[in-house]
Write an enzyme that holds these catalytic residues in place. Structure first.
Site, mmCIF file in Angstrom:
data_model
loop_
_atom_site.group_PDB
_atom_site.id
_atom_site.type_symbol
_atom_site.label_atom_id
_atom_site.label_comp_id
_atom_site.label_asym_id
_atom_site.label_seq_id
_atom_site.Cartn_x
_atom_site.Cartn_y
_atom_site.Cartn_z
ATOM 1 N N HIS A 105 28.270 52.648 49.532
ATOM 2 C CA HIS A 105 28.666 53.110 50.862
ATOM 3 C C HIS A 105 30.163 52.916 51.037
ATOM 4 O O HIS A 105 30.597 51.859 51.502
ATOM 5 C CB HIS A 105 27.937 52.320 51.951
ATOM 6 C CG HIS A 105 26.490 52.685 52.114
ATOM 7 N ND1 HIS A 105 25.626 51.942 52.885
ATOM 8 C CD2 HIS A 105 25.763 53.723 51.627
ATOM 9 C CE1 HIS A 105 24.424 52.511 52.866
ATOM 10 N NE2 HIS A 105 24.476 53.585 52.101
ATOM 11 N N GLU A 106 30.954 53.897 50.633
ATOM 12 C CA GLU A 106 32.388 53.838 50.973
ATOM 13 C C GLU A 106 32.508 54.329 52.418
ATOM 14 O O GLU A 106 31.999 55.398 52.759
ATOM 15 C CB GLU A 106 33.205 54.734 50.039
ATOM 16 C CG GLU A 106 34.693 54.836 50.393
ATOM 17 C CD GLU A 106 35.381 53.480 50.470
ATOM 18 O OE1 GLU A 106 35.439 52.780 49.462
ATOM 19 O OE2 GLU A 106 35.864 53.116 51.585
ATOM 20 N N GLU A 148 40.479 47.375 38.905
ATOM 21 C CA GLU A 148 40.977 48.720 39.235
ATOM 22 C C GLU A 148 42.511 48.793 39.171
ATOM 23 O O GLU A 148 43.065 49.834 38.826
ATOM 24 C CB GLU A 148 40.466 49.158 40.608
ATOM 25 C CG GLU A 148 40.923 48.263 41.741
ATOM 26 C CD GLU A 148 40.308 48.627 43.100
ATOM 27 O OE1 GLU A 148 39.434 49.498 43.155
ATOM 28 O OE2 GLU A 148 40.722 48.021 44.103
HETATM 29 C C1 NOJ Z 1 37.967 50.673 46.176
HETATM 30 C C2 NOJ Z 1 36.996 49.809 45.463
HETATM 31 O O1 NOJ Z 1 37.552 48.554 45.188
HETATM 32 C C3 NOJ Z 1 36.582 50.506 44.199
HETATM 33 O O2 NOJ Z 1 35.729 49.675 43.431
HETATM 34 C C4 NOJ Z 1 35.924 51.806 44.543
HETATM 35 O O3 NOJ Z 1 35.660 52.503 43.358
HETATM 36 C C5 NOJ Z 1 36.824 52.667 45.437
HETATM 37 N N1 NOJ Z 1 37.347 51.911 46.524
HETATM 38 C C6 NOJ Z 1 36.071 53.867 46.004
HETATM 39 O O4 NOJ Z 1 35.094 53.424 46.910
HETATM 40 CA CA CA Z 2 39.705 47.542 46.162
#
Ligand code: NOJ
Ligand code: CA
Length: 675
Positions: A380-381, A484
């Site tokens: 859930h973004e 990331e």
């Molecule tokens: C930031 C999150 O830390 C990352 O894990 C995710 O892939 C992206 N947002 C997209 O939701």
């Molecule tokens: Ca992040």
């Protein structure tokens, strides 16, 4: 002469103030290591001080509040009552770094009452442990202070000695995703907690908070010298915290130890949280996972729909097959739902938490996963549009529950201060990620998820304050620079990053760091500042009950030797020890598997090569172990030779010595398999 007169007057004033300060009560820790004294100065201003084995650590520091709609609560107090009690209990974690946690403290509760006609009352409760202390304010129910609107908290932490501090800025555009500063304590501006401090005498102190519930996060602002003061995260509503008495604030905490490892070994933060409110949570299974994730961060596929869409049915099945073949329980799928097209950072209101993109057969993929014995991890973004998310929260979680999805990763991508929340006036208001509104929001998500037996991993979260004890389905968070940043960060994480994290961010709780990128390459070939052995060590060093194997399956195929460690390493521990470490330099951890007699060791270095001697004095006596050693190969160096790794086997027993040779940016991982 004149100057001498002034000096004399000042000295007289100073001595008058000192003479006027009275100690209301003192309390020692159970082993008499720490002593906390509570004072009232001549103006009736409450304060506290901390000493360790007789040496002052925190000098008299103020307590109190500014209110937006009533006179401040900070002077004219008398101590109406003091009460003490002692607790020594051991409780069991459903999952964690160790199975049993001892909670051993002496408590002092001071009831303060204003001597003025308002006669308002405020209580301060101190819990003092041998390895730290916490205190919180309690606002009792009372006629003259029912609705409490807090403008600012006046709590201070006056560190006595000169010191070095490791910290990230608070109140800046990012949330917590900064590289750590290492500065003299006297150069801290405004910091998030935990702030980790090493005094010039070598004492380690970490200042943080526990049980952040329905309250605004505490930042630390340096007032002068080495004196820090609470600064609450702001609110769009003026008052930073709005509560109705009776209520208690979060605990203000200090872990205090001789070594950096001693800070990590303290269970203070968990102990200051309420016991499990969810009952049996055996439905949550600590586990490793893979997912459609790194490829988006590399830019080879997209969250958005189109020709490069990552979350297609076919791709999901590939990851499910890979997970099933290699023993990973979870498969995270990001970008499966509508809303990622366009500027998703800004347009949280376009997300649907129930409608998949047409090239993704959610029900079919979930059924396929089930047949293969793996579980999907939901995503859930929200882009921090919680007004929008909360409308769909129940439906989104219901859908996951129906499909057997028992973990959801939430995300709150937006700059700090960019949370969109629905106000009492029915309008959208902008909030901080760590204000009172978000402390409420996260617990709403976590409790709604718990009702459906779903665990939550929050990215761009509010900081961890040990609430996993109370809500054990809140299993991990991000809340720092994770892997990331090695894909697209400018700069990427430097080699010292993880040695910083373990003694700062990791003091607060589990982190979904997403290690294990064995290819050591980010976006457009950006080099990851690590050796391959260090990537393995991170599974032991950076604790989380959910650990990702973040790299692409095609990359794991290239490194079958090192990949074996990722397959073997557990995510739930019976015990954990810090064998050595210095903040920002290096750290070595040993952890015992909760489901076997095996132990695991992980060690990481910064940019320097180093040799560390360890002794296996934690192993069971009389037992033999096969040590499967994954060490930096000869000549390994994160810059010039990152993939050099040596994998060796030898038999060891309790008491044996091992020498770890870490390369620049390197590490070492060891599986000690009980024979
Ligand atoms: C930031 C999150 O830390 C990352 O894990 C995710 O892939 C992206 N947002 C997209 O939701
Ligand atoms: Ca992040």
């Amino acid at each position: 002469m004149f100057i001498r007169c002034i000096a004399l007057v000042l000295a007289l004033i100073a001595s008058a103030v000192v003479a006027d300060t009275t100690t209301v009560a003192t309390v020692d820790s159970p082993g008499k290591v720490l002593t906390v004294s509570v004072t009232l100065d001549g103006d009736g201003r409450p304060g506290y001080a901390v000493s360790r084995s007789g040496t002052p650590v925190i000098s008299e520091s103020r307590l109190g509040f500014l209110l937006t709609d009533a006179p401040k609560l900070e002077r004219n107090f008398k101590a109406a009552d003091t009460a003490t009690r002692s607790v020594d209990e051991t409780w069991e974690q459903p999952w964690g770094e160790r199975r049993y946690v001892r909670n051993h403290y002496n408590e002092l509760k001071v009831t303060l009452v204003e001597k003025t006609s308002l006669a308002r009352s405020l209580q301060v409760v101190f819990r003092v442990y041998d390895d730290g202390m916490g205190f919180r304010y309690e606002f009792p129910s009372q006629p003259r202070l029912s609705q409490v609107n807090i403008a600012e908290e006046l709590t201070e932490f006056a560190v006595v000695d000169r010191a070095t501090a490791w910290w990230i800025p608070a109140g800046e555009w990012n949330r917590y995703e900064y590289l750590y500063n290492r500065t003299p304590l006297s150069e801290v501006s405004q910091a998030h907690t935990p702030v980790t401090i090493k005094t010039d005498r070598g004492l380690h102190i970490a200042i943080h908070e526990a049980a952040l519930v329905d309250y605004s996060s505490m930042w630390l602002r340096r007032v002068e010298g080495t004196r820090l003061k609470a600064a609450l995260s702001p609110s769009s509503q003026g008052a930073k915290v709005r509560r109705t008495a009776p209520f208690t604030t979060p605990w203000r905490t200090m872990q205090i130890a001789d070594t950096a490892g001693g800070l990590y070994m303290s269970d203070l933060i968990l102990n200051l949280n309420e016991p499990n409110k969810l009952g049996d949570v055996s439905w949550f299974k600590p586990a490793k996972y893979v997912g459609i994730w790194w490829e988006m961060h590399l830019g080879t596929s997209t969250w958005a729909s189109g020709p490069k869409h990552g979350a297609t049915t076919a791709n999901a099945k590939r990851y499910i097959d890979f997970a099933a073949k290699n023993g990973f329980r979870g498969v995270l799928i990001e970008g499966w739902n509508e809303g990622w097209d366009g500027d998703w950072f800004a347009n949280g209101e376009t997300f649907s938490f129930t409608r998949p993109y047409p090239d993704f057969d959610l029900a079919g993929v979930a059924a396929y996963a089930k047949r293969k014995g793996v579980r999907l991890i939901g995503h859930h973004e929200t882009s921090a549009n919680i007004a929008h998310y909360e409308q769909q929260l129940a439906a989104g979680l219901d859908l996951y529950a129906q499909l057997g999805i028992d973990t959801v990763k939430t995300g709150y991508v937006a700059d700090a201060g960019g949370v969109k929340a629905l106000g009492e006036d029915g309008k959208i208001h902008f909030e901080w990620h760590d204000g009172q509104v978000m402390s409420r929001h996260h617990l709403k998500v976590v409790t709604e998820a718990a009702q459906r037996h779903i665990a939550v991993v929050a990215h761009e979260p509010i900081k961890d304050t040990g609430l996993r004890r109370t809500y054990p389905n809140w299993v991990a968070r991000e809340g720092a620079r994770g892997m990331e940043y090695n894909a697209w960060g400018n700069p990427p994480n430097p080699p010292e990053h993880e040695a910083n994290l373990v003694f700062t961010r990791m003091l607060s709780g589990p982190m979904d760091f997403t290690p294990g990128v064995l290819s050591l390459l980010g976006k457009d070939g950006q080099q990851i500042q690590s050796t391959i052995a260090k990537q393995l060590a991170l599974y032991v060093v950076i604790y989380s009950p959910v650990q990702m194997a973040a790299d692409l399956p095609s990359n794991y195929a290239k490194y079958p030797g090192p990949f074996q460690f990722i397959k073997d390493v557990p995510t739930d521990w019976a015990d954990s020890r810090v064998l050595n470490g210095e903040v920002g330099d290096y750290a070595t951890f040993a952890r015992k598997d909760r489901n076997s007699d095996d132990w695991y060791i992980g060690s990481v270095s910064d940019e320097n090569a180093r040799t560390l001697d360890i002794r296996l004095d934690f192993l069971d006596p009389g037992r033999r172990y096969s040590a499967q050693i994954y060490r930096d190969g000869d000549g390994a160096d994160w810059k010039s030779n990152p993939h050099a790794i040596a994998i060796e086997n030898r038999e060891v027993k309790r008491g044996d010595a091992l020498q770890l040779k870490l390369a620049p940016g390197g590490g070492e991982a060891i599986r000690l398999h009980a024979l």
